[in-house]
Design a protein around this motif. Structure first.
Motif, short mmCIF file in Angstrom:
data_model
loop_
_atom_site.label_atom_id
_atom_site.label_comp_id
_atom_site.label_asym_id
_atom_site.label_seq_id
_atom_site.Cartn_x
_atom_site.Cartn_y
_atom_site.Cartn_z
N VAL A 1 -4.28 3.87 1.71
CA VAL A 1 -4.18 4.58 2.99
C VAL A 1 -4.94 3.81 4.07
CG1 VAL A 1 -4.86 6.67 4.24
CG2 VAL A 1 -3.72 6.86 2.02
N PHE A 2 -6.16 3.39 3.76
CA PHE A 2 -6.94 2.62 4.72
C PHE A 2 -6.21 1.34 5.12
CE2 PHE A 2 -11.18 4.39 2.94
CZ PHE A 2 -11.01 5.54 3.66
N THR A 3 -5.62 0.67 4.13
CA THR A 3 -4.93 -0.59 4.40
C THR A 3 -3.73 -0.37 5.31
OG1 THR A 3 -5.60 -1.46 2.23
CG2 THR A 3 -3.74 -2.54 3.32
N PRO B 1 0.80 -1.23 0.00
CA PRO B 1 0.00 0.00 0.00
C PRO B 1 0.83 1.28 0.00
CG PRO B 1 -0.06 -1.06 2.16
CD PRO B 1 0.61 -2.03 1.24
N GLU B 2 1.98 1.28 0.69
CA GLU B 2 2.75 2.52 0.76
C GLU B 2 3.29 2.93 -0.62
OE1 GLU B 2 3.67 -0.20 2.64
OE2 GLU B 2 2.58 0.32 4.48
N PRO B 3 3.96 2.03 -1.37
CA PRO B 3 4.37 2.41 -2.72
C PRO B 3 3.19 2.77 -3.61
CG PRO B 3 5.55 0.44 -2.02
CD PRO B 3 4.49 0.69 -1.00
N ALA B 4 2.03 2.12 -3.40
CA ALA B 4 0.86 2.42 -4.21
C ALA B 4 0.42 3.87 -4.02
CB ALA B 4 -0.29 1.47 -3.86
N VAL B 5 0.44 4.34 -2.78
CA VAL B 5 0.07 5.73 -2.51
C VAL B 5 1.02 6.69 -3.23
CG1 VAL B 5 -0.07 7.52 -0.72
CG2 VAL B 5 -1.05 5.26 -0.30
N LEU B 6 2.32 6.43 -3.13
CA LEU B 6 3.31 7.34 -3.71
C LEU B 6 3.24 7.34 -5.24
CD1 LEU B 6 6.38 6.56 -1.41
CD2 LEU B 6 4.47 8.15 -1.04
N GLY C 1 -9.01 11.27 -11.38
CA GLY C 1 -9.85 10.67 -10.34
C GLY C 1 -9.61 9.17 -10.20
N LEU C 2 -9.24 8.52 -11.31
CA LEU C 2 -9.00 7.08 -11.28
C LEU C 2 -7.92 6.72 -10.26
CD1 LEU C 2 -9.80 4.42 -12.83
CD2 LEU C 2 -7.78 4.84 -14.24
N PHE C 3 -6.94 7.60 -10.09
CA PHE C 3 -5.84 7.31 -9.16
C PHE C 3 -6.24 7.59 -7.70
CE2 PHE C 3 -3.48 8.21 -13.13
CZ PHE C 3 -2.79 7.02 -13.23
N THR C 4 -7.30 8.36 -7.50
CA THR C 4 -7.69 8.66 -6.11
C THR C 4 -8.24 7.43 -5.40
OG1 THR C 4 -9.95 9.36 -6.71
CG2 THR C 4 -8.21 11.04 -6.75
N LEU D 1 4.65 16.74 -4.79
CA LEU D 1 5.27 17.03 -3.48
C LEU D 1 4.87 15.97 -2.46
CD1 LEU D 1 6.93 18.92 -1.68
CD2 LEU D 1 4.82 20.22 -1.25
N GLY D 2 3.61 15.56 -2.47
CA GLY D 2 3.17 14.51 -1.55
C GLY D 2 3.92 13.21 -1.77
N ALA D 3 4.11 12.84 -3.05
CA ALA D 3 4.84 11.61 -3.35
C ALA D 3 6.29 11.69 -2.89
CB ALA D 3 4.77 11.33 -4.85
N VAL D 4 6.92 12.84 -3.12
CA VAL D 4 8.33 13.00 -2.73
C VAL D 4 8.47 12.98 -1.20
CG1 VAL D 4 10.26 14.62 -2.71
CG2 VAL D 4 8.98 14.24 -4.82
N LEU D 5 7.62 13.71 -0.50
CA LEU D 5 7.71 13.74 0.97
C LEU D 5 7.44 12.36 1.57
CD1 LEU D 5 5.94 17.14 1.78
CD2 LEU D 5 8.39 16.64 1.77
N GLY D 6 6.45 11.66 1.02
CA GLY D 6 6.17 10.31 1.51
C GLY D 6 7.34 9.38 1.29
N ALA D 7 8.00 9.49 0.12
CA ALA D 7 9.16 8.65 -0.16
C ALA D 7 10.31 8.96 0.79
CB ALA D 7 9.60 8.86 -1.61
N LEU D 8 10.49 10.22 1.13
CA LEU D 8 11.55 10.59 2.06
C LEU D 8 11.30 10.01 3.45
CD1 LEU D 8 12.18 14.34 1.07
CD2 LEU D 8 13.65 12.36 0.61
N VAL D 9 10.05 10.03 3.87
CA VAL D 9 9.72 9.45 5.18
C VAL D 9 9.96 7.94 5.17
CG1 VAL D 9 7.85 9.00 6.82
CG2 VAL D 9 8.07 11.25 5.77
N LEU D 10 9.61 7.27 4.08
CA LEU D 10 9.82 5.83 4.01
C LEU D 10 11.30 5.46 4.05
CD1 LEU D 10 7.25 4.49 1.37
CD2 LEU D 10 7.33 4.00 3.82
N ARG D 11 12.15 6.36 3.56
CA ARG D 11 13.58 6.07 3.52
C ARG D 11 14.26 6.32 4.86
NH1 ARG D 11 16.32 5.76 -1.30
NH2 ARG D 11 18.12 6.79 -0.35
N THR D 12 13.60 7.04 5.77
CA THR D 12 14.22 7.31 7.07
C THR D 12 14.17 6.05 7.92
OG1 THR D 12 12.11 8.09 7.98
CG2 THR D 12 13.58 9.74 7.01
#
Length: 320
Positions: A220-222, A175-180, A210-213, A276-287
């Motif tokens: 996110v729920f998962t 799910p995390e890579p799917a969100v990003l 909208g298809l990606f939302t 920006l959301g994808a980049v910030l999420g990826a940075l958090v995952l890498r920490t």
């Protein structure tokens, strides 16, 4: 008076949006993936039917009756909620005293949870400005009805994306890579709409965005369901929904400041929020993942059994 009522309603919306979704793990324990997909789909369906119903009633009987009709549906939803077979919580969970900020502490300490929360919140920052962008597009084109068509195309895409998630196991397994990935991909159709395509292409691009939302919401729920300790699940879902609602409101405010500019400016800003959301999420995952505070094995922060005078012996949980 009206502003005060809206503030109260806004305070309740995170619990309505997040709290109800947090119960799916208990209501459908053996098929959570499908349940989260259909739950996300209901948001898309509501996004289509709700505004259409409000417009029909307002045109037929006036704005006051439209508000009463929507309020009636809210009351009907509350009544239906009372019929849900919500199981009893286990006794150990019932005896836990949960501090108000325990859910936020879990979001900070659990890397996947923090990543999807940050990414989805920034994603919603852009989406908060979408109604203003749709109105700007309609005004520029001289076609007022285009506002509703654009938002309906977006909602239809979201509904379709949620339904497709029932057949896409990768959204539930990773799910995390799917969100990003979906947030980053969503930026493409928004950037293309900023080029001023024909109306038919514009509607297709909004439907594609909208298809990606749908996958974003399901993923996110998962993640919330997997990463939140059982005793904090409702708080984590509600806090996550609160962040998204607040971000959408902030996006609407910023969008209002940009409303005097051409639609391309707003659409580019919306696309930028997705990236920006994808980049910030990826940075958090890498920490590095921060271990829970306490002994090795980790006591859940902010939770302790009722009657305990210290955090020692707090309820423990393991990462999924």
């Amino acid at each position: 008076m009206a502003a005060g009522v809206l503030v109260v309603a806004g305070c309740l919306s995170p619990l309505l949006l997040g709290g109800l979704s947090s119960l799916l793990g208990e209501l459908v324990p053996d098929d959570r993936a499908r349940a989260f997909s259909f739950d996300a789909g209901t948001y898309g369906a509501a996004g289509i039917v709700g505004p259409a119903l409000a417009a029909i009633v307002a045109g037929w009987a006036g704005a006051g009756w439209s508000m009463l009709a929507l309020g009636g549906f809210v009351a009907l939803g509350a009544g239906l909620f009372l019929t849900l077979p919500v199981p009893r919580r286990p006794a150990p969970v019932q005896r836990l005293r949960v501090r108000p900020l325990a859910g936020f502490a879990v979001m900070v300490r659990r890397r996947p949870l923090g990543a999807v929360t940050l990414a989805s919140s920034v994603h919603m920052l852009g989406f908060g400005a979408l109604p203003l962008a749709a109105a700007a597009i309609a005004t520029t084109a001289g076609r007022p009805a285009l506002t509703g068509l654009v938002l309906s195309a977006l909602a239809c895409g979201g509904l379709l994306g949620s339904v497709l998630c029932t057949r896409l196991p990768v959204v539930h397994r990773r799910p995390e890579p799917a969100v990003l990935v979906c947030c980053a991909a969503m930026a493409v159709p928004f950037l293309l709409t900023a080029l001023g395509p024909p109306v038919w292409a514009l509607l297709v691009l909004f439907a594609l965005a909208g298809l990606f939302t749908g996958p974003v919401s399901v993923a996110v729920f998962t993640t919330r369901d997997r990463e939140a300790p059982p005793e904090l699940r409702t708080q984590v879902f509600t806090l996550g929904a609160g962040f998204k609602v607040t971000a959408a409101s902030a996006g609407a405010a910023v969008g209002g400041l940009l409303a005097s500019h051409p639609p391309a400016v707003l659409l580019s800003a919306i696309a930028g929020c997705q990236l920006l959301g994808a980049v910030l999420g990826a940075l958090v995952l890498r920490t590095r993942n921060r271990p829970p505070r306490g002994a090795e094995g980790g006591a859940t922060p902010g939770i302790r059994p009722s009657g305990s005078r210290s955090s020692t012996g707090a309820a423990r949980w393991s990462s999924s």
